[in-house]
Design an enzyme around this catalytic site. Sequence first.
Site, PDB file in Angstrom:
ATOM      1  CB  CYS A   2      -0.874   0.029   1.246  1.00  0.00           C
ATOM      2  SG  CYS A   2      -1.792  -1.481   1.490  1.00  0.00           S
ATOM      3  NE  ARG A  27       4.493   1.813  -0.968  1.00  0.00           N
ATOM      4  CZ  ARG A  27       5.290   1.991   0.082  1.00  0.00           C
ATOM      5  NH1 ARG A  27       6.348   2.739  -0.020  1.00  0.00           N
ATOM      6  NH2 ARG A  27       5.021   1.435   1.243  1.00  0.00           N
ATOM      7  CD1 TRP A  77      -0.457  -5.716  -3.715  1.00  0.00           C
ATOM      8  CD2 TRP A  77      -0.181  -6.552  -1.671  1.00  0.00           C
ATOM      9  NE1 TRP A  77       0.065  -6.978  -3.847  1.00  0.00           N
ATOM     10  CE2 TRP A  77       0.237  -7.520  -2.617  1.00  0.00           C
ATOM     11  CE3 TRP A  77      -0.095  -6.874  -0.308  1.00  0.00           C
ATOM     12  CZ2 TRP A  77       0.735  -8.768  -2.238  1.00  0.00           C
ATOM     13  CZ3 TRP A  77       0.395  -8.113   0.055  1.00  0.00           C
ATOM     14  CH2 TRP A  77       0.803  -9.044  -0.902  1.00  0.00           C
ATOM     15  CG  ASN A 101       0.594   2.004   3.730  1.00  0.00           C
ATOM     16  OD1 ASN A 101      -0.497   2.086   3.178  1.00  0.00           O
ATOM     17  ND2 ASN A 101       1.709   2.487   3.219  1.00  0.00           N
ATOM     18  N   GLY A 102      -0.239  -1.447   6.510  1.00  0.00           N
ATOM     19  CA  GLY A 102       0.074  -2.382   7.594  1.00  0.00           C
ATOM     20  C   GLY A 102      -1.113  -3.276   7.885  1.00  0.00           C
ATOM     21  CD  GLU A 484      17.495 -13.071  -8.616  1.00  0.00           C
ATOM     22  OE1 GLU A 484      16.786 -13.533  -7.712  1.00  0.00           O
ATOM     23  OE2 GLU A 484      17.328 -11.923  -9.088  1.00  0.00           O
ATOM     24  CE  LYS A 488      14.268 -10.852 -10.493  1.00  0.00           C
ATOM     25  NZ  LYS A 488      14.998 -10.420  -9.335  1.00  0.00           N
ATOM     26  CD  GLU A 491       9.588 -10.364  -9.233  1.00  0.00           C
ATOM     27  OE1 GLU A 491      10.729 -10.867  -9.316  1.00  0.00           O
ATOM     28  OE2 GLU A 491       9.337  -9.383  -8.531  1.00  0.00           O
ATOM     29  CG  HIS A 507      18.826 -38.045  -8.201  1.00  0.00           C
ATOM     30  ND1 HIS A 507      19.256 -39.326  -7.977  1.00  0.00           N
ATOM     31  CD2 HIS A 507      19.937 -37.318  -8.463  1.00  0.00           C
ATOM     32  CE1 HIS A 507      20.573 -39.377  -8.064  1.00  0.00           C
ATOM     33  NE2 HIS A 507      21.020 -38.161  -8.368  1.00  0.00           N
ATOM     34  CE  LYS A 606      11.599  -2.346  -5.785  1.00  0.00           C
ATOM     35  NZ  LYS A 606      12.373  -3.369  -6.519  1.00  0.00           N
TER      36      LYS A 606
HETATM   37  O1  M6R Z   1      13.157  -4.980  -0.285  1.00  0.00           O
HETATM   38  P1  M6R Z   1      13.715  -6.364  -0.137  1.00  0.00           P
HETATM   39  O2  M6R Z   1      15.035  -6.526  -0.821  1.00  0.00           O
HETATM   40  O3  M6R Z   1      13.793  -6.803   1.305  1.00  0.00           O
HETATM   41  O4  M6R Z   1      12.681  -7.293  -0.870  1.00  0.00           O
HETATM   42  C1  M6R Z   1      12.834  -8.684  -0.849  1.00  0.00           C
HETATM   43  C2  M6R Z   1      11.947  -9.363  -1.869  1.00  0.00           C
HETATM   44  O5  M6R Z   1      10.607  -9.051  -1.635  1.00  0.00           O
HETATM   45  C3  M6R Z   1      12.306  -8.938  -3.299  1.00  0.00           C
HETATM   46  O6  M6R Z   1      13.653  -9.183  -3.587  1.00  0.00           O
HETATM   47  C4  M6R Z   1      11.436  -9.713  -4.322  1.00  0.00           C
HETATM   48  O7  M6R Z   1      11.752 -11.059  -4.298  1.00  0.00           O
HETATM   49  C5  M6R Z   1      11.630  -9.108  -5.710  1.00  0.00           C
HETATM   50  N1  M6R Z   1      10.368  -8.670  -6.236  1.00  0.00           N
HETATM   51  C6  M6R Z   1      12.230 -10.044  -6.701  1.00  0.00           C
HETATM   52  O8  M6R Z   1      12.463  -9.434  -7.928  1.00  0.00           O
END
Ligand code: M6R
Length: 611
Positions: A2, A27, A77, A101-102, A484, A488, A491, A507, A606
């Site tokens: 949010c 965000r 959100w 927010n929260g 990783e 990506k 996501e 396996h 974000k």
């Molecule tokens: O702000 P942060 O680095 O703590 O965030 C951690 C994850 O939420 C963040 O890296 C998330 O996995 C990304 N959207 C990946 O691209």
Amino acid sequence: MCGIIGYVGKAEAAERLIEGLSALEYRGYDSAGISVFTKESKLLTLKAEGRLANVAAKVEACAETRGVHCGIGHTRWATHGAPSDRNSHPHGTELLQLVHNGIIENYADIKEELLNKGKTFLSDTDTEVLAVLLSENYAQMGDKLGAIKKTLSAVTGSYGIAIAFADDSTHLYCARSGSPLIVGVGEGENYVASDITALLRHTRKYYQLREGDIAVVSEDAVVITDKNGDPADLPLETADWDVQAAERGGYPHFMIKEINEESETVKKTLNTRIKNGLPDFEAEGLDINMFKDLERVHIVACGTAMYAGCVGKCRFESYARMPAHVEVASEFRYAPPLFGKGDLVIIISQSGETADSLAALRLAKECGAHTLAIVNVIGSSIAREADNVLYTWAGPEISVCSTKAYTVQAALITLLAAAAGVARGTVTEEEAARIASCLHDELPLAIEKIINNADPIKAAAKALHTTQSMFFIGRGSDTYLASEGSLKLKEITYTHSEAYAAGELKHGTISLIEQGTPVVSIANDPRMYEKMLSNIREVKARGAMIIAVCAKDAEDIIKVADHWLEVPALRSDIAGIAAATSLQLLAYYLADDRGLDVDKPRNLAKSVTVE
Ligand code: M6R
């Protein structure tokens, strides 16, 4: 997650609110809304599910939103209650409107009490419970600050809130605990916001509220009190992020802009940490000699930051010859705490506000461990609370998909591990100097080369246009890079993919390989070429389409590959950081090719400030 904005000043408030919310879109959100005081000082609320444009259209169509000078806005959100008009913020009563927010954890109990008293609710949210409780307290007490304090002392959980009271069209009230909130200071106007990005067009000066602070904001004054009700003596801070940095700068998406900033930000992040050719963290107050006596390192983070932590794990183990455990923050918190005094816990986070990472940091501190944060956002909660902080100088990362933050985190933790190795006597100064120079000079050049020769990556992305499921494989530290790369891809392209240690496929998982299944095969370590080659041949024999990510001397792997994403020649312990850029670009070009919302992938935020 949010976003909050509040405005009081001489400009058109509705315009400022929509503009601020638009800057906060990165965000991640699923609905939005604003409340403004009309010329008759009546609170008018407009909200809508979906894109901010839906609220902007309502504002445009409503003449009452013009010529008004105070209001609050929110991008939501969803946590409690599905995304919908009625669950969007602001929430309130005839006495006030509030954005939050929260999460209010005990909202169900409070709601029940309020229902028993005959109060009614229009939404499914925890926020409306907070608004109704505050209204009730205000109706009874007639004192705004008193009612806010009483209300907040009754709730558990986290909040950053901004409130507009219906009987006062010249002031906004805000408070925080657990969720970040700032008060922006302009010329004859002031703001409330969840982060500075919302304000950069108008001011770079702000107060960062601390836990328990309450602020009363008018057009020409900001009065902040701390959790004890005493005046809070907060420094007026200046953001060094400019609007340019927070905007796309001519690129079609923030993600590609941010990938293009990687080489520069790596240099910026390492510049001040290399003295006379050697890693040096003294200026930041980090006693590198602490590594001499450490038995192990814990690295805790979420998502991409956690995979940057895996790079650190490999380097602490190979350079400093000490065990390093990487733990997902949301699990670390609930596992038996097998660490304490004498241990080092490193928390990595771009935002510095990730709820699980922050909670893990607090747990580590409670248990007596020394904590070190690697964080991008200056003054964020994790940065403030850790015993030591090393900032990554990546600048604002707006795209939900983390790219440059990963690269600088991985480079910085590699440099730190080299410094730890020197302190422990497991790395010579000469070797540490070679590592430092490779990170600072060769890595940025390699990243630039990858970006400037992206045609093979674009071609591979085209070949994946209709792919629904694929694999990433690697060995050693490339296994983590595979994870990783897979993250990506999932996501932003919504393609299912799995990452595997290449030797483990046979396996079980190899049964999923059929004609045309794409397998991204990462091979940065020459010691593993032969083994990787065998693993690649195993899947190729079953029809896989091989996308090889390796340097040009891995000739046999390239021969077997259908696509080759070249990793420029670099030391093998650092090549993986450059190879990550290729994987980011692969995901980017595929998402773009499919016409997807690259910077704001569905369901994602974000900054994940809920646990
Ligand atoms: O702000 P942060 O680095 O703590 O965030 C951690 C994850 O939420 C963040 O890296 C998330 O996995 C990304 N959207 C990946 O691209």
